[in-house]
Design an enzyme around this catalytic site. Sequence first.
Site, PDB file in Angstrom:
ATOM      1  N   GLY A 121       0.787  -1.226   0.000  1.00  9.00           N
ATOM      2  CA  GLY A 121       0.000   0.000   0.000  1.00  9.00           C
ATOM      3  C   GLY A 121       0.816   1.271   0.000  1.00  9.00           C
ATOM      4  O   GLY A 121       0.273   2.360  -0.200  1.00  9.00           O
ATOM      5  N   CYS A 152     -28.016  -8.603 -16.993  1.00 10.34           N
ATOM      6  CA  CYS A 152     -27.347  -8.225 -18.231  1.00 10.34           C
ATOM      7  C   CYS A 152     -28.276  -8.535 -19.402  1.00 10.34           C
ATOM      8  O   CYS A 152     -28.802  -9.639 -19.523  1.00 10.34           O
ATOM      9  CB  CYS A 152     -26.033  -8.990 -18.380  1.00 10.34           C
ATOM     10  SG  CYS A 152     -25.274  -8.789 -19.999  1.00 10.34           S
ATOM     11  N   CYS A 176     -26.388 -11.437 -21.655  1.00  8.48           N
ATOM     12  CA  CYS A 176     -26.150 -12.806 -21.175  1.00  8.48           C
ATOM     13  C   CYS A 176     -27.039 -13.194 -20.014  1.00  8.48           C
ATOM     14  O   CYS A 176     -27.084 -14.353 -19.638  1.00  8.48           O
ATOM     15  CB  CYS A 176     -24.672 -12.982 -20.802  1.00  8.48           C
ATOM     16  SG  CYS A 176     -24.204 -12.171 -19.257  1.00  8.48           S
ATOM     17  N   CYS A 216     -23.119  -6.435 -19.187  1.00  6.05           N
ATOM     18  CA  CYS A 216     -21.884  -6.683 -18.435  1.00  6.05           C
ATOM     19  C   CYS A 216     -20.787  -5.742 -18.899  1.00  6.05           C
ATOM     20  O   CYS A 216     -20.570  -5.545 -20.086  1.00  6.05           O
ATOM     21  CB  CYS A 216     -21.385  -8.106 -18.664  1.00  6.05           C
ATOM     22  SG  CYS A 216     -22.366  -9.387 -17.906  1.00  6.05           S
ATOM     23  N   CYS A 236     -19.074 -11.868 -20.093  1.00  7.03           N
ATOM     24  CA  CYS A 236     -20.370 -11.849 -20.778  1.00  7.03           C
ATOM     25  C   CYS A 236     -20.384 -12.878 -21.914  1.00  7.03           C
ATOM     26  O   CYS A 236     -21.326 -13.650 -22.053  1.00  7.03           O
ATOM     27  CB  CYS A 236     -20.631 -10.450 -21.324  1.00  7.03           C
ATOM     28  SG  CYS A 236     -22.337 -10.161 -21.812  1.00  7.03           S
TER      29      CYS A 236
END
Lengths: 186, 277
Positions: free
Chosen positions: B29, B238, B241, B263, B269
């Site tokens: 980090g 979606c 899909c 998506c 997808c």
Amino acid sequence: MSDELSPGFNDIHASQRCFRAILDAMSHPGRTRTLDEALDPPPSLSVAAACCLLALTDATVLVALPDDAANWLVFHTGAGLAPPSRADFIVARAPIAITNFSGGTDEEPERGATLLLDVPALDTGIRVRLSGPGIAGSITISLPLTTDFIRQWRDQHDRAPCGIDVILCAGRSLLAMPRSVMMEAI
Amino acid sequence: MQGYNFAYLDETTKRMIRRAILKAVAIPGHQVPFASREMPLPYGWGTGGIQLTASLIGADDVLKVIDQGADDTTNAISIRSFFARTAGVRTTTHTDAATLIQTRHRIPEIPLRDDQIIVYQVPMPEPLYRLEPSRAVSRRMHAMADYGPMHVKLYEDITRFGRVAVSYDHPVVVNRRYLMSPSPIPAFDNPKLHRMPALQLFGAGREKRIYAVPPHTDVVSLDFEDRPFNPIRAPHRCALCGAEHSYLDEMVIDDRGGRMFACSDTDYCASYQAREA
């Protein structure tokens, strides 16, 4: 000392492969990686330690290493030489006092040194439990360290994020302990 | 490719970046400064990510590049073909076939593995940037772990808007120490950062910073006990899909206010459609 220096890496891909092995080891403390680069380093360096130095050092970093390997490294990478207290990379043959090495500052902990601990074998010595970033839960392994070194490691955590990172090298194998890893003898 | 080094960057630059990456991994980090180079594309198009990828990539790697989840946008295609030409590596659009994934602002829907590395393109690596304009001061704040102002900012959001008004780039704390920008990924993706088995590397070219989240590392999105972190997802399936749990893009499809949700992860997808068919 021999007059002839043995060759370094053949091509840039060796450097990349070694870096990825070091990165994988640093990302997974305790995981042993084996390097199969063709290399015949000076007697005081293991192949693994020599690979680390060839892959990571150049004229912008300072290195402290055994005398008989200094010419070899300076010829191949142009690295500067310095006493251990000022070096970015330190090669040592046994667990030593790490408090004298540069640990960086609170604002620039990345200036902490990297210690290459060049030992005869990795999977031997005292049993330790490692945990922290890079480890799911904890792992228990044997490491060629001393109880004094483990105490110093714990003290180093009191100075976090300052500290040094260690790469243990033996023959063609290496294993890393970034400063973030926690280590307790069991 | 003739006239260029493997993967474009010279070896000295790669070594400098590699040393920065190793320190970034050792201090999860923490932003490590690096001498960012000019790349053959403008800042803001992924110069930090490209420099990381160029320093990581080897002849055996299989590279996937996504831009907001899509494999087929200009940025993703350009970067993929850049490395296909300068490094001669294989490329893919399949998440599970890739060893190296460079991403702009999304994390793939399927979980990443231990043997994969994901590289994020980061426009602004400093999470305190909007609260503290001085880099010298924010660096001091990181050194002291002085993150109170960020909590105050989130608190003020709640008092003014009733909720934390960030839907992307939601700040996180890494390994219980450093406040970190996850790059502008949607807050929806933040939980995937937590204990991800893959190594996560972040590169900011213009701002010249590299940082990292090692595998299996704690990454906590900032929140309050009584206002837990609550990422939003469009409440739709979606349209292509039928997936119910993926992150969706909202698209305007005509001039009468028609909308479609699909998506954002095009590979997910396509594989979902293939499975349903």
